[in-house]
Design a protein around this motif. Sequence first.
Motif, PDB file in Angstrom:
ATOM      1  N   ASP A 103     -18.014  35.225-130.581  1.00 10.69           N
ATOM      2  CA  ASP A 103     -17.877  36.642-130.191  1.00 10.69           C
ATOM      3  C   ASP A 103     -18.454  36.817-128.800  1.00 10.69           C
ATOM      4  O   ASP A 103     -19.647  36.647-128.600  1.00 10.69           O
ATOM      5  N   LYS A 104     -17.591  37.141-127.830  1.00  8.46           N
ATOM      6  CA  LYS A 104     -18.057  37.218-126.438  1.00  8.46           C
ATOM      7  C   LYS A 104     -18.925  38.438-126.179  1.00  8.46           C
ATOM      8  O   LYS A 104     -19.640  38.496-125.195  1.00  8.46           O
ATOM      9  N   ASN A 105     -18.862  39.437-127.077  1.00  4.92           N
ATOM     10  CA  ASN A 105     -19.606  40.669-126.832  1.00  4.92           C
ATOM     11  C   ASN A 105     -21.073  40.583-127.232  1.00  4.92           C
ATOM     12  O   ASN A 105     -21.907  41.310-126.719  1.00  4.92           O
ATOM     13  N   LEU A 106     -21.394  39.715-128.192  1.00  2.00           N
ATOM     14  CA  LEU A 106     -22.781  39.628-128.658  1.00  2.00           C
ATOM     15  C   LEU A 106     -23.606  38.733-127.748  1.00  2.00           C
ATOM     16  O   LEU A 106     -23.083  37.803-127.138  1.00  2.00           O
ATOM     17  N   HIS A 111     -21.012  35.328-134.108  1.00  5.28           N
ATOM     18  CA  HIS A 111     -21.057  36.381-135.105  1.00  5.28           C
ATOM     19  C   HIS A 111     -21.051  35.714-136.468  1.00  5.28           C
ATOM     20  O   HIS A 111     -20.117  34.989-136.801  1.00  5.28           O
ATOM     21  N   ASN A 148      -7.919  29.888-137.472  1.00  8.62           N
ATOM     22  CA  ASN A 148      -8.110  30.552-136.191  1.00  8.62           C
ATOM     23  C   ASN A 148      -9.128  29.773-135.372  1.00  8.62           C
ATOM     24  O   ASN A 148     -10.212  29.464-135.862  1.00  8.62           O
ATOM     25  N   THR A 150     -11.176  30.563-133.141  1.00  9.64           N
ATOM     26  CA  THR A 150     -12.460  31.195-132.802  1.00  9.64           C
ATOM     27  C   THR A 150     -13.510  30.995-133.903  1.00  9.64           C
ATOM     28  O   THR A 150     -14.670  31.324-133.707  1.00  9.64           O
ATOM     29  N   ILE A 151     -13.127  30.427-135.023  1.00  6.89           N
ATOM     30  CA  ILE A 151     -14.104  30.145-136.081  1.00  6.89           C
ATOM     31  C   ILE A 151     -14.861  28.889-135.698  1.00  6.89           C
ATOM     32  O   ILE A 151     -14.272  27.844-135.434  1.00  6.89           O
TER      33      ILE A 151
ATOM     34  N   HIS B  35      -7.893  39.606-138.006  1.00  3.90           N
ATOM     35  CA  HIS B  35      -8.896  38.553-138.132  1.00  3.90           C
ATOM     36  C   HIS B  35     -10.211  38.977-137.501  1.00  3.90           C
ATOM     37  O   HIS B  35     -10.252  39.394-136.345  1.00  3.90           O
ATOM     38  N   ALA B  65     -19.186  44.919-134.730  1.00  6.37           N
ATOM     39  CA  ALA B  65     -19.455  44.350-133.412  1.00  6.37           C
ATOM     40  C   ALA B  65     -18.257  44.475-132.476  1.00  6.37           C
ATOM     41  O   ALA B  65     -18.394  44.352-131.265  1.00  6.37           O
ATOM     42  N   LEU B  68     -18.365  46.764-129.416  1.00  6.29           N
ATOM     43  CA  LEU B  68     -19.038  46.369-128.172  1.00  6.29           C
ATOM     44  C   LEU B  68     -18.046  46.091-127.039  1.00  6.29           C
ATOM     45  O   LEU B  68     -18.434  46.048-125.880  1.00  6.29           O
ATOM     46  N   GLU B  69     -16.777  45.931-127.389  1.00  2.00           N
ATOM     47  CA  GLU B  69     -15.771  45.739-126.329  1.00  2.00           C
ATOM     48  C   GLU B  69     -15.669  46.980-125.445  1.00  2.00           C
ATOM     49  O   GLU B  69     -15.193  46.909-124.324  1.00  2.00           O
ATOM     50  N   ARG B  71     -18.149  48.751-124.285  1.00  2.00           N
ATOM     51  CA  ARG B  71     -19.450  49.109-123.702  1.00  2.00           C
ATOM     52  C   ARG B  71     -19.343  49.607-122.267  1.00  2.00           C
ATOM     53  O   ARG B  71     -20.253  50.219-121.747  1.00  2.00           O
TER      54      ARG B  71
END
Lengths: 295, 87
Positions: A103-106, A111, A148, A150-151, B35, B65, B68-69, B71
């Motif tokens: 997750d690029k936002n955290l 995540h 996917n 991203t997992i 997803h 979460a 947060l995109e 923000r």
Amino acid sequence: MLGRQLVKSRRLTGTGLELIRGACSSKPEQANTAPSELPKKAKQLQHLEKFPEIFPDFGQSPVWNRRVALRDELERADMLERRMQLDIPEFYVGSILAVTSADKNLASREHRFVGICIRREQEGLHHRFTLRNVVEGIGVEIMYEMYNPTIKKIECLKLEKRLDNDLSYLIDALPEYSTFDFNMEGVAHPAGTPIPVNSLKVKMKPAPWSSRWEIRGCQGIEDAWTAQTPYFKRKLHHTKMNDYLQYDLIHDYRTGSTLEHELKVEEDMQKFEKSRHEAGLTRRRIFRSAAVART
Amino acid sequence: MPKAGLGDKILVAIRGQMRKAYVVGAHVHRQMRQHGVPSTDTNNIVLLEEEGNPLGNRVMKPIPAKLLEKRDHAQFSKVLALANKYI
């Protein structure tokens, strides 16, 4: 077109029955009576009895017309490649999983979510599972596509089965049945032992519910019929006749998994594993079962 | 018909008043799920006052979460500043 067919079959002499028989191309007297080679192949490949339960993503679509051999084969090749990069553990509906995704936002770029697997859907690369948990009083369900990219990690914290293959009713059950600690430690499953079945029967919240669970045949609900409001019991009668389906072999063949397909997939898996191991790229094993002792 | 999803701004009638609010939790039909995007059992909102600032001082419950995109969004970042737990 029908007229021409009638004219053609009228050339045959005899009764109507002979006409029909003459127009049919099956010749039972020429059928191959040799015994099937599948049991021998199954033994050679160390076929897993419960292959469709362990690898539901490697099955075929339950809709006959959606089974496309080329597409399925290409998808399975991609699935095996992905399984060499990411360890996808064996799990069932009712098992508790922890999924770490990018997750690029955290701040931590990751995540992590822990939850009970309530359903697994679709075959092939689109295979997905949904995890449910109640976090600080809020029930949350997250759907993850198994392949996917991203997992980052899938851990099975508790490997077990439940009485149902679909636990969607947990949304209308008391929240204690869906609450799992995010920091819970994994319970290792001793290899070779059968998968435990948790015969828990959940208590429901007072009706109304999001679905008529009492007529869906959910084994894991404690007395759904009594808990449901009388409105839904007022004119209950069978409108759909599907009692015969349990005896329908053709339906079974067209929707379910055949031994021939399972053996083909197992053979592909083992060949792929072997080629990767011999190339020295990885030691990861794909073809395995938690209930079968590793030889 | 226009629909509001996660992170959208809506107008709600609450306690006899009309107020703007941001959606911070949406219950999504299983066929419409994406997803990694959480679907909450209840639809949750954060109320805003007339100028667009959040009405309260804290967001007690966890929020997805994915929000947060947003923000960089001037108004929404104020809601995110109040949140402390993300699911």
